[in-house]
Enzyme design. Structure first.
Site, PDB file in Angstrom:
ATOM      1  N   ASP A  67      17.047  48.062  50.667  1.00 58.29           N
ATOM      2  CA  ASP A  67      17.628  46.816  49.897  1.00 58.29           C
ATOM      3  C   ASP A  67      19.116  47.095  49.781  1.00 58.29           C
ATOM      4  O   ASP A  67      19.777  48.432  49.162  1.00 58.29           O
ATOM      5  CB  ASP A  67      17.226  46.627  48.593  1.00 58.29           C
ATOM      6  CG  ASP A  67      17.010  47.623  47.453  1.00 58.29           C
ATOM      7  OD1 ASP A  67      17.017  48.766  47.413  1.00 58.29           O
ATOM      8  OD2 ASP A  67      16.379  47.212  46.708  1.00 58.29           O
ATOM      9  N   PHE A  80      23.964  50.125  54.079  1.00 59.71           N
ATOM     10  CA  PHE A  80      24.930  50.935  53.592  1.00 59.71           C
ATOM     11  C   PHE A  80      26.220  50.562  53.396  1.00 59.71           C
ATOM     12  O   PHE A  80      26.703  51.678  53.342  1.00 59.71           O
ATOM     13  CB  PHE A  80      24.338  52.337  55.137  1.00 59.71           C
ATOM     14  CG  PHE A  80      23.296  52.782  54.480  1.00 59.71           C
ATOM     15  CD1 PHE A  80      22.460  53.513  54.327  1.00 59.71           C
ATOM     16  CD2 PHE A  80      22.522  52.628  56.520  1.00 59.71           C
ATOM     17  CE1 PHE A  80      21.324  54.006  54.036  1.00 59.71           C
ATOM     18  CE2 PHE A  80      20.969  52.553  56.008  1.00 59.71           C
ATOM     19  CZ  PHE A  80      20.382  53.480  54.946  1.00 59.71           C
ATOM     20  N   HIS A 190      16.500  60.288  55.160  1.00 66.33           N
ATOM     21  CA  HIS A 190      17.282  59.531  54.402  1.00 66.33           C
ATOM     22  C   HIS A 190      18.952  60.122  53.706  1.00 66.33           C
ATOM     23  O   HIS A 190      18.643  61.560  53.446  1.00 66.33           O
ATOM     24  CB  HIS A 190      16.944  58.818  53.467  1.00 66.33           C
ATOM     25  CG  HIS A 190      17.567  57.849  52.662  1.00 66.33           C
ATOM     26  ND1 HIS A 190      19.009  57.480  52.086  1.00 66.33           N
ATOM     27  CD2 HIS A 190      17.409  56.399  52.892  1.00 66.33           C
ATOM     28  CE1 HIS A 190      19.867  56.332  51.911  1.00 66.33           C
ATOM     29  NE2 HIS A 190      18.839  55.668  52.715  1.00 66.33           N
TER      30      HIS A 190
END
Length: 223
Positions: A67, A80, A190
């Site tokens: 998000d 990002f 991630h």
């Protein structure tokens, strides 16, 4: 429709807009912007920036985020990515820059605005497209996930080979939405400081993407 969306994507997503969940989602988000002025990110006109910057027929790569950044002034509708005036860059974006430098000799030296990628056919798509200030995940469950899942399925159904880049468990969980052996799916931990050292560094997703694009006769991305 309270959001600005290109004609290209409007046609592709027309069926989604007619579904009850999207009507409820739009009402909920409209109420959020009205109830919390200047505290819902990104700005209303930027919510669909990822789609507007990368028309459906031009998409070659999908980078899936979670998000928007919940910090004022950061989010502008691309996963990002941050607005040009944001310094220092968020930690995840700093780590993406490190991997870029290691992998393809490029880095985000001037700013963290990734619009340059988007205009080359990189869809920088968050699973959830809005957030309340200082409250990560605050708009989870309102319907955005259904909407962005539909986008992933629509892209997966294209005959042209695409690259889907999934960083982190939440994004990797979307792998089941992608069908078709013509596509390349790249996964890794991630890029956040908590997990980048577990396999994001050294994943070489940027060069692997370009190698694949060239192998199917598509122009590589200038990262």
């Amino acid at each position: 429709m309270i959001f600005n969306l290109s004609e290209d994507w409007s046609k592709v997503l027309n069926d989604e807009f007619q579904k009850p969940y999207f009507t409820a989602l739009e009402l909920a988000i409209r109420d959020a912007y009205d109830s919390f002025p200047n505290q819902i990110f990104p700005a209303k006109q930027d919510v669909f920036n990822a789609l507007n910057a990368a028309p459906f027929t031009t998409v070659k790569v999908v980078i899936l985020g979670q998000d928007p950044y919940p910090t004022k002034g950061h989010a502008h509708g691309l996963s990002f990515s941050v607005n040009k005036n944001v310094f220092p860059l968020p930690k995840s974006l700093q780590n993406i820059s490190k991997e870029l430098r290691s992998d393809v000799g490029s880095e985000l030296t001037n700013n963290g605005d990734l619009t340059k990628w988007a205009t080359q056919g990189v869809l920088l798509l968050n699973s959830i497209l809005t957030v309340k200030e200082s409250s990560p995940g605050s708009h989870a469950g309102l319907g955005w996930e259904l909407f962005t899942d539909a986008i992933i399925r629509l892209l997966s159904n294209r005959k042209e080979p695409l690259v889907f880049i999934l960083w982190g468990a939440q994004a990797i969980g979307k792998k089941s939405l992608i069908s078709g052996s013509q596509h390349l799916i790249l996964t890794s931990p991630h890029p956040s400081p908590l997990s980048a050292y577990r396999g994001f560094y050294g994943c070489k997703h940027f060069s692997k993407t370009n190698d694949f694009l060239e192998s199917v006769g598509s122009k590589p991305i200038d990262w």
